[in-house]
Scaffold this active site. Sequence first.
Site, PDB file in Angstrom:
ATOM      1  N   GLU A 137       0.768  -1.059  -0.013  1.00 10.43           N
ATOM      2  CA  GLU A 137      -0.073   0.063  -0.048  1.00 10.43           C
ATOM      3  C   GLU A 137       0.760   1.226   0.074  1.00 10.43           C
ATOM      4  O   GLU A 137       1.747   1.295   0.764  1.00 10.43           O
ATOM      5  CB  GLU A 137      -0.822   0.038   1.250  1.00 10.43           C
ATOM      6  CG  GLU A 137      -1.793   1.126   1.415  1.00 10.43           C
ATOM      7  CD  GLU A 137      -2.383   1.191   2.795  1.00 10.43           C
ATOM      8  OE1 GLU A 137      -3.604   1.763   2.817  1.00 10.43           O
ATOM      9  OE2 GLU A 137      -2.402   0.143   3.520  1.00 10.43           O
ATOM     10  N   LYS A 197      -9.177   2.755  -2.329  1.00 12.70           N
ATOM     11  CA  LYS A 197      -9.572   2.071  -1.136  1.00 12.70           C
ATOM     12  C   LYS A 197     -10.985   2.565  -0.692  1.00 12.70           C
ATOM     13  O   LYS A 197     -11.364   3.391  -0.502  1.00 12.70           O
ATOM     14  CB  LYS A 197      -8.493   2.418   0.072  1.00 12.70           C
ATOM     15  CG  LYS A 197      -8.441   1.533   1.079  1.00 12.70           C
ATOM     16  CD  LYS A 197      -7.491   1.908   2.096  1.00 12.70           C
ATOM     17  CE  LYS A 197      -7.402   1.452   3.584  1.00 12.70           C
ATOM     18  NZ  LYS A 197      -6.329   1.540   4.172  1.00 12.70           N
ATOM     19  N   CYS A 217      -5.625  -3.329   2.386  1.00 11.33           N
ATOM     20  CA  CYS A 217      -5.258  -3.075   3.602  1.00 11.33           C
ATOM     21  C   CYS A 217      -6.563  -3.231   4.543  1.00 11.33           C
ATOM     22  O   CYS A 217      -7.220  -4.342   4.751  1.00 11.33           O
ATOM     23  CB  CYS A 217      -4.828  -1.944   4.146  1.00 11.33           C
ATOM     24  SG  CYS A 217      -3.765  -2.034   5.902  1.00 11.33           S
ATOM     25  N   VAL A 277      -0.528  -2.856  10.443  1.00 18.82           N
ATOM     26  CA  VAL A 277       0.069  -2.452  11.747  1.00 18.82           C
ATOM     27  C   VAL A 277      -0.479  -3.359  12.903  1.00 18.82           C
ATOM     28  O   VAL A 277      -1.198  -4.113  12.829  1.00 18.82           O
ATOM     29  CB  VAL A 277      -0.612  -0.951  12.014  1.00 18.82           C
ATOM     30  CG1 VAL A 277      -0.203   0.103  11.019  1.00 18.82           C
ATOM     31  CG2 VAL A 277      -1.998  -0.782  12.369  1.00 18.82           C
TER      32      VAL A 277
END
Length: 281
Positions: free
Chosen positions: A51, A122, A155, A182
């Site tokens: 990304e 996205k 993501c 993350v």
Amino acid sequence: MSVKASTTRTVTVATVQFEPIVGDRIHNLAAIERLVRTAKAKGAEILVLPELADSGYSFLDGDEVAALAGPVPGGASAEVLCRLAGELGLYIVSGIAEQDGDRFYNSALLCGPKGYIGKYRKLHLWNNENRFFKKGDLGLPVFDLPFGRIGIVICYDGWFPETFRELALAGAELVCVPTNWVPMAGAESAPEPMANILHKAAAHTNGLYIACADRIGIERDQPFIGRSLIVGPQGWPESGPASTDREEILLAQIDLSSVAETRTLNSFNHLLGDRRADVYG
């Protein structure tokens, strides 16, 4: 394109895990070119990058985004990626910072041997992305490539089962996932990240190949977890997961013609055909 399940359609998929540097597009594009050439030399035919691979992720403000983003197609990053795809004769899916007039999108570019093919924006923005980007407005396109039908998500989209289900119902066989995963709360001592679990489950419940390319490193105090992987339509890894902190290229030779057979579980059950659309749409 007409796709026949009885015809074997093999393709070598690669996911590229590396550490982009926020604000340094020249460095990032040079790293991408080096890694794409390496992956091609190893046999890659379709390659997935992380990304926002061209720009980095942890932006300070909107001005920084504006300085790094570009049109898709036609911008500096898009031109480099399309040139590489054309020169090397492969397909590239890369996260990219897109500018469209006065709007900015967290996007993914698809290009191939003949140049630009399409893009995805996205749908589900994570945290501070909401400060800089507009929510995607192109839906969930499926692209016909010579070896099969390809979808793209980015993501946090992977936390919504509807994304993979919609792509599967639209005929996707492989979903490419540029990502910047993350650490998630409660996962400190878990044997594998929730991201890996979710994408293995999505592959299994929809009969899809899923190729996830994550980044590594710590950027402006934000750590990223790596662990890129390529998953088969029964939910088991075809390659990876990668490490948490090393630059890596994962490769897997997959047969997209196997998707139709995988979705048929037995003489009574089919992963998509058994859906109770009368109950839940």
